[in-house]
Design a protein around this motif. Structure first.
Motif, PDB file in Angstrom:
ATOM      1  N   VAL A  49     -16.012  -2.038 -12.317  1.00 50.31           N
ATOM      2  CA  VAL A  49     -14.758  -2.683 -12.731  1.00 50.31           C
ATOM      3  C   VAL A  49     -14.598  -2.580 -14.249  1.00 50.31           C
ATOM      4  O   VAL A  49     -13.528  -2.210 -14.748  1.00 50.31           O
ATOM      5  CB  VAL A  49     -14.723  -4.157 -12.278  1.00 50.31           C
ATOM      6  CG1 VAL A  49     -13.507  -4.881 -12.848  1.00 50.31           C
ATOM      7  CG2 VAL A  49     -14.759  -4.253 -10.757  1.00 50.31           C
ATOM      8  N   PHE A  50     -15.669  -2.866 -14.972  1.00 49.25           N
ATOM      9  CA  PHE A  50     -15.605  -2.808 -16.439  1.00 49.25           C
ATOM     10  C   PHE A  50     -15.504  -1.373 -16.943  1.00 49.25           C
ATOM     11  O   PHE A  50     -14.830  -1.111 -17.945  1.00 49.25           O
ATOM     12  CB  PHE A  50     -16.818  -3.528 -17.043  1.00 49.25           C
ATOM     13  CG  PHE A  50     -16.783  -5.004 -16.830  1.00 49.25           C
ATOM     14  CD1 PHE A  50     -16.023  -5.828 -17.642  1.00 49.25           C
ATOM     15  CD2 PHE A  50     -17.501  -5.588 -15.787  1.00 49.25           C
ATOM     16  CE1 PHE A  50     -15.977  -7.205 -17.443  1.00 49.25           C
ATOM     17  CE2 PHE A  50     -17.471  -6.953 -15.574  1.00 49.25           C
ATOM     18  CZ  PHE A  50     -16.701  -7.766 -16.397  1.00 49.25           C
ATOM     19  N   PHE A  51     -16.151  -0.444 -16.251  1.00 49.84           N
ATOM     20  CA  PHE A  51     -16.004   0.965 -16.631  1.00 49.84           C
ATOM     21  C   PHE A  51     -14.551   1.408 -16.502  1.00 49.84           C
ATOM     22  O   PHE A  51     -14.008   2.052 -17.411  1.00 49.84           O
ATOM     23  CB  PHE A  51     -16.893   1.868 -15.764  1.00 49.84           C
ATOM     24  CG  PHE A  51     -18.273   2.067 -16.305  1.00 49.84           C
ATOM     25  CD1 PHE A  51     -18.504   2.778 -17.472  1.00 49.84           C
ATOM     26  CD2 PHE A  51     -19.371   1.557 -15.630  1.00 49.84           C
ATOM     27  CE1 PHE A  51     -19.775   2.979 -17.969  1.00 49.84           C
ATOM     28  CE2 PHE A  51     -20.659   1.740 -16.113  1.00 49.84           C
ATOM     29  CZ  PHE A  51     -20.864   2.451 -17.284  1.00 49.84           C
ATOM     30  N   VAL A  52     -13.915   1.095 -15.389  1.00 49.51           N
ATOM     31  CA  VAL A  52     -12.525   1.513 -15.182  1.00 49.51           C
ATOM     32  C   VAL A  52     -11.614   0.882 -16.231  1.00 49.51           C
ATOM     33  O   VAL A  52     -10.718   1.549 -16.771  1.00 49.51           O
ATOM     34  CB  VAL A  52     -12.062   1.180 -13.746  1.00 49.51           C
ATOM     35  CG1 VAL A  52     -10.549   1.352 -13.600  1.00 49.51           C
ATOM     36  CG2 VAL A  52     -12.793   2.068 -12.740  1.00 49.51           C
ATOM     37  N   ARG A  53     -11.846  -0.388 -16.550  1.00 50.92           N
ATOM     38  CA  ARG A  53     -11.063  -1.015 -17.618  1.00 50.92           C
ATOM     39  C   ARG A  53     -11.296  -0.295 -18.945  1.00 50.92           C
ATOM     40  O   ARG A  53     -10.365  -0.077 -19.730  1.00 50.92           O
ATOM     41  CB  ARG A  53     -11.435  -2.492 -17.742  1.00 50.92           C
ATOM     42  CG  ARG A  53     -10.883  -3.339 -16.615  1.00 50.92           C
ATOM     43  CD  ARG A  53     -11.435  -4.743 -16.609  1.00 50.92           C
ATOM     44  NE  ARG A  53     -11.600  -5.320 -17.924  1.00 50.92           N
ATOM     45  CZ  ARG A  53     -11.218  -6.545 -18.257  1.00 50.92           C
ATOM     46  NH1 ARG A  53     -10.643  -7.316 -17.368  1.00 50.92           N
ATOM     47  NH2 ARG A  53     -11.434  -7.009 -19.474  1.00 50.92           N
ATOM     48  N   GLY A  54     -12.547   0.100 -19.200  1.00 49.88           N
ATOM     49  CA  GLY A  54     -12.853   0.856 -20.412  1.00 49.88           C
ATOM     50  C   GLY A  54     -12.180   2.214 -20.427  1.00 49.88           C
ATOM     51  O   GLY A  54     -11.673   2.658 -21.465  1.00 49.88           O
TER      52      GLY A  54
END
Length: 195
Positions: free
Chosen positions: A49-54
């Motif tokens: 989830v945090f990778f995609v936001r990044g």
């Protein structure tokens, strides 16, 4: 640090947590089912989830109309979806199985479905890393990342081919690669949005 900047720290930390838990789970030469198996996989899923936001932030930093950044974002998201299915299936099989042999059988049943091996194990997950490499190369070309950042991302993508025990080291590499982005100010993000 902005919330988007924190994404670049949280994602590799969760990725590294998965790697460490995976090593600990394998100390008895058997991985899963059990608490360690489930916890490690949930760390990885949360990290996605945090990778995609990044990735979305990286695309914004490159400029919303930048074709390379849009391609990198699309590839990264498709890869993240493939990994979500793969790791989600691993969590489900771990919860349903009575022992490691049962878990392996359930996993084989899922993997033998038409297209599953190719989409969620062989090709799909690689797009996650290809997207990251494209995005970091584009930001390097735009002088928003140093040259070593895409090199570290590329090295991380290769590590699992040697041994998955290198995942914690890969997480450290990603932390270093994304550190300049984690320090990016919201003003930089706003300026890039207007480009």
């Amino acid at each position: 640090m902005t919330s988007s900047g924190r994404d670049f720290l949280v994602a590799p930390v969760l990725f590294g947590a998965y790697g460490v838990i995976r090593i600990l789970d394998g100390l008895d030469d058997v991985r899963g089912p059990g608490l360690a198996w489930t916890a490690g996989h949930l760390c990885f899923l949360a990290g996605l989830v945090f990778f995609v936001r990044g990735f979305a932030t990286m695309r914004t930093l490159a400029g919303r109309r930048d074709r390379w950044a849009r391609a990198g974002l699309a590839l990264g998201v498709v890869g993240a979806v493939a990994l979500t299915v793969q790791f989600g299936a691993d969590v489900v099989t771990g919860l349903l199985a009575d022992d490691h042999a049962d878990m392996a059988r359930l996993s084989d049943d899922f993997g033998s479905l038409p297209g599953v091996e190719l989409a969620f194990y062989a090709v799909g997950p690689m797009l996650f890393f290809v997207g990251q490499i494209v995005l970091t190369l584009r930001l390097y070309a735009l002088r928003r990342l140093p040259v070593w950042a895409p090199c570290l991302v590329f090295a991380t993508a290769l590590m699992p081919f040697a041994t998955k025990d290198l995942i914690p080291l890969g997480a450290l590499f990603l932390l270093l690669a994304y550190a300049p982005l984690a320090r990016s100010s919201s003003a930089d993000r706003t300026a890039a949005t207007r480009a």
